[in-house]
Design a protein around this motif. Structure first.
Motif, PDB file in Angstrom:
ATOM      1  N   GLY A 122      -9.853  -1.202   7.183  1.00  0.00           N
ATOM      2  CA  GLY A 122     -10.161  -0.185   6.379  1.00  0.00           C
ATOM      3  C   GLY A 122      -9.348   1.013   6.380  1.00  0.00           C
ATOM      4  O   GLY A 122      -9.692   1.931   6.287  1.00  0.00           O
ATOM      5  N   TRP A 123      -7.940   0.540   6.563  1.00  0.00           N
ATOM      6  CA  TRP A 123      -7.125   1.916   6.687  1.00  0.00           C
ATOM      7  C   TRP A 123      -6.849   2.549   5.338  1.00  0.00           C
ATOM      8  O   TRP A 123      -6.834   3.779   5.385  1.00  0.00           O
ATOM      9  N   GLU A 124      -6.970   2.017   4.133  1.00  0.00           N
ATOM     10  CA  GLU A 124      -7.110   2.548   2.833  1.00  0.00           C
ATOM     11  C   GLU A 124      -8.192   3.601   2.478  1.00  0.00           C
ATOM     12  O   GLU A 124      -7.803   4.960   2.389  1.00  0.00           O
ATOM     13  N   ASN A 125      -9.275   3.063   3.064  1.00  0.00           N
ATOM     14  CA  ASN A 125     -10.529   4.063   2.800  1.00  0.00           C
ATOM     15  C   ASN A 125     -10.599   5.176   3.695  1.00  0.00           C
ATOM     16  O   ASN A 125     -11.205   6.253   3.553  1.00  0.00           O
ATOM     17  N   LYS A 126     -10.057   5.029   4.949  1.00  0.00           N
ATOM     18  CA  LYS A 126     -10.051   5.921   6.039  1.00  0.00           C
ATOM     19  C   LYS A 126      -8.832   7.038   5.941  1.00  0.00           C
ATOM     20  O   LYS A 126      -8.829   7.786   6.671  1.00  0.00           O
ATOM     21  N   GLY A 127      -7.863   6.532   5.070  1.00  0.00           N
ATOM     22  CA  GLY A 127      -6.609   7.464   4.907  1.00  0.00           C
ATOM     23  C   GLY A 127      -5.947   7.207   6.078  1.00  0.00           C
ATOM     24  O   GLY A 127      -5.162   8.221   6.485  1.00  0.00           O
ATOM     25  N   SER A 128      -5.723   6.031   6.628  1.00  0.00           N
ATOM     26  CA  SER A 128      -4.876   5.863   7.897  1.00  0.00           C
ATOM     27  C   SER A 128      -3.600   4.870   7.582  1.00  0.00           C
ATOM     28  O   SER A 128      -3.554   3.912   8.503  1.00  0.00           O
ATOM     29  N   LEU A 129      -3.111   4.861   6.483  1.00  0.00           N
ATOM     30  CA  LEU A 129      -2.049   4.190   5.998  1.00  0.00           C
ATOM     31  C   LEU A 129      -0.726   4.271   6.567  1.00  0.00           C
ATOM     32  O   LEU A 129       0.086   3.303   6.696  1.00  0.00           O
TER      33      LEU A 129
ATOM     34  N   THR B 137       0.874  -1.244  -0.196  1.00  0.00           N
ATOM     35  CA  THR B 137      -0.210  -0.018  -0.136  1.00  0.00           C
ATOM     36  C   THR B 137       0.949   1.288  -0.104  1.00  0.00           C
ATOM     37  O   THR B 137       0.390   2.334   0.120  1.00  0.00           O
ATOM     38  N   MET B 138       2.030   1.276  -0.095  1.00  0.00           N
ATOM     39  CA  MET B 138       2.920   2.417  -0.070  1.00  0.00           C
ATOM     40  C   MET B 138       2.661   3.311  -1.287  1.00  0.00           C
ATOM     41  O   MET B 138       2.607   4.527  -1.017  1.00  0.00           O
ATOM     42  N   GLY B 139       2.281   2.795  -2.278  1.00  0.00           N
ATOM     43  CA  GLY B 139       2.160   3.777  -3.600  1.00  0.00           C
ATOM     44  C   GLY B 139       0.726   4.804  -3.069  1.00  0.00           C
ATOM     45  O   GLY B 139       0.830   5.672  -3.460  1.00  0.00           O
ATOM     46  N   THR B 140      -0.025   4.083  -2.665  1.00  0.00           N
ATOM     47  CA  THR B 140      -1.492   4.725  -2.219  1.00  0.00           C
ATOM     48  C   THR B 140      -1.082   5.627  -1.125  1.00  0.00           C
ATOM     49  O   THR B 140      -1.546   7.061  -1.090  1.00  0.00           O
ATOM     50  N   TYR B 141      -0.343   5.203  -0.111  1.00  0.00           N
ATOM     51  CA  TYR B 141      -0.090   6.272   1.199  1.00  0.00           C
ATOM     52  C   TYR B 141       0.733   7.493   0.401  1.00  0.00           C
ATOM     53  O   TYR B 141       0.783   8.605   0.954  1.00  0.00           O
TER      54      TYR B 141
ATOM     55  N   ALA C   2      14.023  -8.744 -18.557  1.00  0.00           N
ATOM     56  CA  ALA C   2      13.017  -7.923 -19.380  1.00  0.00           C
ATOM     57  C   ALA C   2      11.841  -8.240 -18.806  1.00  0.00           C
ATOM     58  O   ALA C   2      10.901  -7.178 -18.552  1.00  0.00           O
ATOM     59  N   ILE C   3      11.543  -9.321 -18.307  1.00  0.00           N
ATOM     60  CA  ILE C   3      10.037  -9.460 -17.806  1.00  0.00           C
ATOM     61  C   ILE C   3       9.788  -8.871 -16.307  1.00  0.00           C
ATOM     62  O   ILE C   3       8.662  -8.484 -16.260  1.00  0.00           O
ATOM     63  N   CYS C   4      10.793  -8.365 -15.797  1.00  0.00           N
ATOM     64  CA  CYS C   4      10.872  -7.814 -14.497  1.00  0.00           C
ATOM     65  C   CYS C   4      10.515  -6.103 -14.698  1.00  0.00           C
ATOM     66  O   CYS C   4      10.397  -5.552 -13.776  1.00  0.00           O
ATOM     67  N   VAL C   5      10.740  -5.890 -15.881  1.00  0.00           N
ATOM     68  CA  VAL C   5      10.304  -4.361 -16.106  1.00  0.00           C
ATOM     69  C   VAL C   5       8.614  -4.281 -16.110  1.00  0.00           C
ATOM     70  O   VAL C   5       8.173  -3.282 -15.360  1.00  0.00           O
ATOM     71  N   PRO C   6       8.045  -5.108 -16.815  1.00  0.00           N
ATOM     72  CA  PRO C   6       6.469  -4.982 -16.672  1.00  0.00           C
ATOM     73  C   PRO C   6       6.051  -5.421 -14.965  1.00  0.00           C
ATOM     74  O   PRO C   6       4.885  -5.170 -14.394  1.00  0.00           O
ATOM     75  N   LEU C   7       6.729  -6.423 -14.586  1.00  0.00           N
ATOM     76  CA  LEU C   7       6.495  -6.472 -13.334  1.00  0.00           C
ATOM     77  C   LEU C   7       6.405  -5.555 -12.192  1.00  0.00           C
ATOM     78  O   LEU C   7       5.754  -5.475 -11.188  1.00  0.00           O
ATOM     79  N   ALA C   8       7.401  -4.746 -12.265  1.00  0.00           N
ATOM     80  CA  ALA C   8       7.473  -3.494 -11.507  1.00  0.00           C
ATOM     81  C   ALA C   8       6.215  -2.801 -11.616  1.00  0.00           C
ATOM     82  O   ALA C   8       5.923  -2.063 -10.560  1.00  0.00           O
ATOM     83  N   PHE C   9       5.398  -2.646 -12.679  1.00  0.00           N
ATOM     84  CA  PHE C   9       4.287  -1.842 -12.751  1.00  0.00           C
ATOM     85  C   PHE C   9       3.105  -2.489 -11.951  1.00  0.00           C
ATOM     86  O   PHE C   9       2.494  -1.860 -11.313  1.00  0.00           O
ATOM     87  N   TYR C  10       3.245  -3.734 -11.734  1.00  0.00           N
ATOM     88  CA  TYR C  10       2.326  -4.460 -10.991  1.00  0.00           C
ATOM     89  C   TYR C  10       2.524  -4.083  -9.436  1.00  0.00           C
ATOM     90  O   TYR C  10       1.608  -3.868  -8.639  1.00  0.00           O
ATOM     91  N   TYR C  11       3.802  -4.296  -9.065  1.00  0.00           N
ATOM     92  CA  TYR C  11       4.211  -3.940  -7.593  1.00  0.00           C
ATOM     93  C   TYR C  11       4.085  -2.482  -7.295  1.00  0.00           C
ATOM     94  O   TYR C  11       3.401  -2.111  -6.226  1.00  0.00           O
ATOM     95  N   ASN C  12       4.243  -1.696  -8.169  1.00  0.00           N
ATOM     96  CA  ASN C  12       4.499  -0.343  -7.961  1.00  0.00           C
ATOM     97  C   ASN C  12       2.990   0.603  -7.989  1.00  0.00           C
ATOM     98  O   ASN C  12       2.740   1.260  -7.140  1.00  0.00           O
TER      99      ASN C  12
END
Length: 416
Positions: free
Chosen positions: A152-159, A26-30, A220-230
């Motif tokens: 519900g920490w994401e919805n509450k803005g409590s990350l 959830t770091m990206g959302t935070y 090379a496949i780890c390049v699109p993998l980063a999109f998923y994690y991030n």
């Protein structure tokens, strides 16, 4: 191994991955919602994982393997990590947050190897004894995600609480580590070279054209993998998925399921088809994300997440098996270290640095993105990698699987 040691090792593995899963998903959302970071900054923050992976072998190779017991270093690193994680909760801007999380990841990534070292030292037959303990790590990651979703920490803005939760878990693991069985330095008094640390002894494998194809495809496949994690968690929250972190944990549940099923697929498909199916799953995952929503196409979102088991197990675990068998006993450790450095280090680093600008390019407002255009880009990259792999990987090697095959130490022979 006594029951007491088994319980301690299981707790160690559970906490190791609970800590990571508690804040990483959830770091990206935070960052975007709390620290008002840009998509580019989000990608840069996730790149700290790759930088930590690149530097981790030096910490292990120069310190843990030569001077200090693994469990003591594990304890010290997690105690320092607990302090750093808690300190991040007092920071209100990205510029101050970044150097702290970078230092933390440089400290955390070596612990992934240390928990394995401590575990293996206590085992007479790791191929049988390690899996039931390692599975607790995946369970820890799942529980962390479910906890965040349930509260519900994401919805509450409590990350910010995710970092505090991880800090407490890191403190507990740090203290627990000093009670673990002694794991003295494996190479005390031995000279360790730069080539030893990064696994250059195994570079001869690249002379094999099929392995070279696999190696380049892995990076090379780890390049699109980063999109998923991030960006998966920001994507899910943006389109309105409730308890997104909990929903994402379905990916780890899928990973566990396919881990148990892999021996059956391995027998029927072989190395090339397994690797190809894994890469095809990446293409399908991003297409599902591109056209998914919280309405009629919600099944696409869930399907993209559940495909994680195929994406990870079929490609990365099969790749580890392929590397293990091709390297032979002499270069097994060096080969695994080299491929890990190349994928989670170099490949993911490239992916993290390019994913941020791409996502930012398709930002249509302060709170919305054109996710369809975004996800089709990693889908296209994965498709190109798949095509190149299928064309150039000549499946001259075949794997003869005997009864009792398991993922950690398959009863297989690879003929060169």
């Amino acid at each position: 191994m006594t029951a007491g040691i088994r319980v301690k090792l299981s707790a160690m593995m559970f906490l190791e991955f609970f800590i990571w899963g508690a804040w990483f998903v959830t770091m990206g959302t935070y960052l975007t919602k709390t620290l008002h970071a840009t998509d580019v900054q989000n990608g840069v923050a996730y790149a700290t994982q790759s930088l930590g992976a690149i530097l981790a072998p030096f910490i292990i190779g120069l310190i843990a393997d030569r001077y200090f017991s693994a469990q003591k270093i594990l304890g010290v690193l997690h105690l320092i990590g607990a302090g750093l994680l808690y300190y991040t909760t007092t920071i209100s801007n990205f510029d101050s947050f970044y150097p702290i999380i970078l230092i933390y990841m440089i400290i955390y990534m070596p612990t992934l190897a240390l928990v394995n070292s401590v575990s293996f030292k206590q085992m007479k037959d790791p191929s049988k004894e390690f899996p039931p303990i390692r599975v607790l790590g995946t369970l820890g990651w799942i529980i962390a995600g479910l906890t965040i979703g349930w509260l519900g920490w994401e919805n509450k803005g409590s990350l910010v609480l995710t970092f505090q939760m991880a800090a407490v878990a890191s403190l507990i693991l740090g203290l627990l580590s000093f009670t673990l069985p002694d794991t003295p330095p494996a190479k005390k008094g031995q000279k360790t070279t730069f080539a030893d640390i990064i696994g250059l002894d195994s570079i001869g494998l690249l002379k094999n054209k099929s392995y070279l194809t696999f190696f380049l495809a892995s990076v090379a496949i780890c390049v699109p993998l980063a999109f998923y994690y991030n960006f998966t968690n920001p994507y899910l929250n943006e389109i309105g998925v409730k308890a997104a972190a909990g929903v994402q944990s379905m990916g780890q549940i899928s990973e566990l399921l396919f881990m148990f099923l892999m021996p059956l697929f391995f027998v029927r498909l072989g190395v090339k088809k397994m690797l190809a199916v894994g890469m095809l799953a990446w293409v399908l995952r991003y297409i599902l994300f591109a056209y998914g929503n919280v309405g009629l196409n919600y099944w696409m979102v869930i399907g993209g997440i559940v495909l994680h088991g195929v994406c990870y197990d079929f490609f990365f675990v099969t790749g580890q098996i392929y590397t293990d068998k091709l390297a032979g006993d002499k270069f097994k450790s060096a080969a695994q270290g080299f491929i890990t450095l190349a994928t989670y280090g170099v490949g993911m680093l490239i992916g993290s640095y390019i994913s941020g600008p791409i996502v930012n390019k398709y930002k249509i407002s302060d709170t919305a993105h054109n996710w369809q255009s975004i996800w089709l880009i990693p889908a296209s990259i994965a498709a190109v990698v798949l095509i190149v792999f299928v064309l150039f990987f000549k499946d001259k090697n075949h794997t003869e699987t005997q009864p009792g095959l398991n993922i950690q130490e398959p009863s297989a022979s690879t003929e060169i």
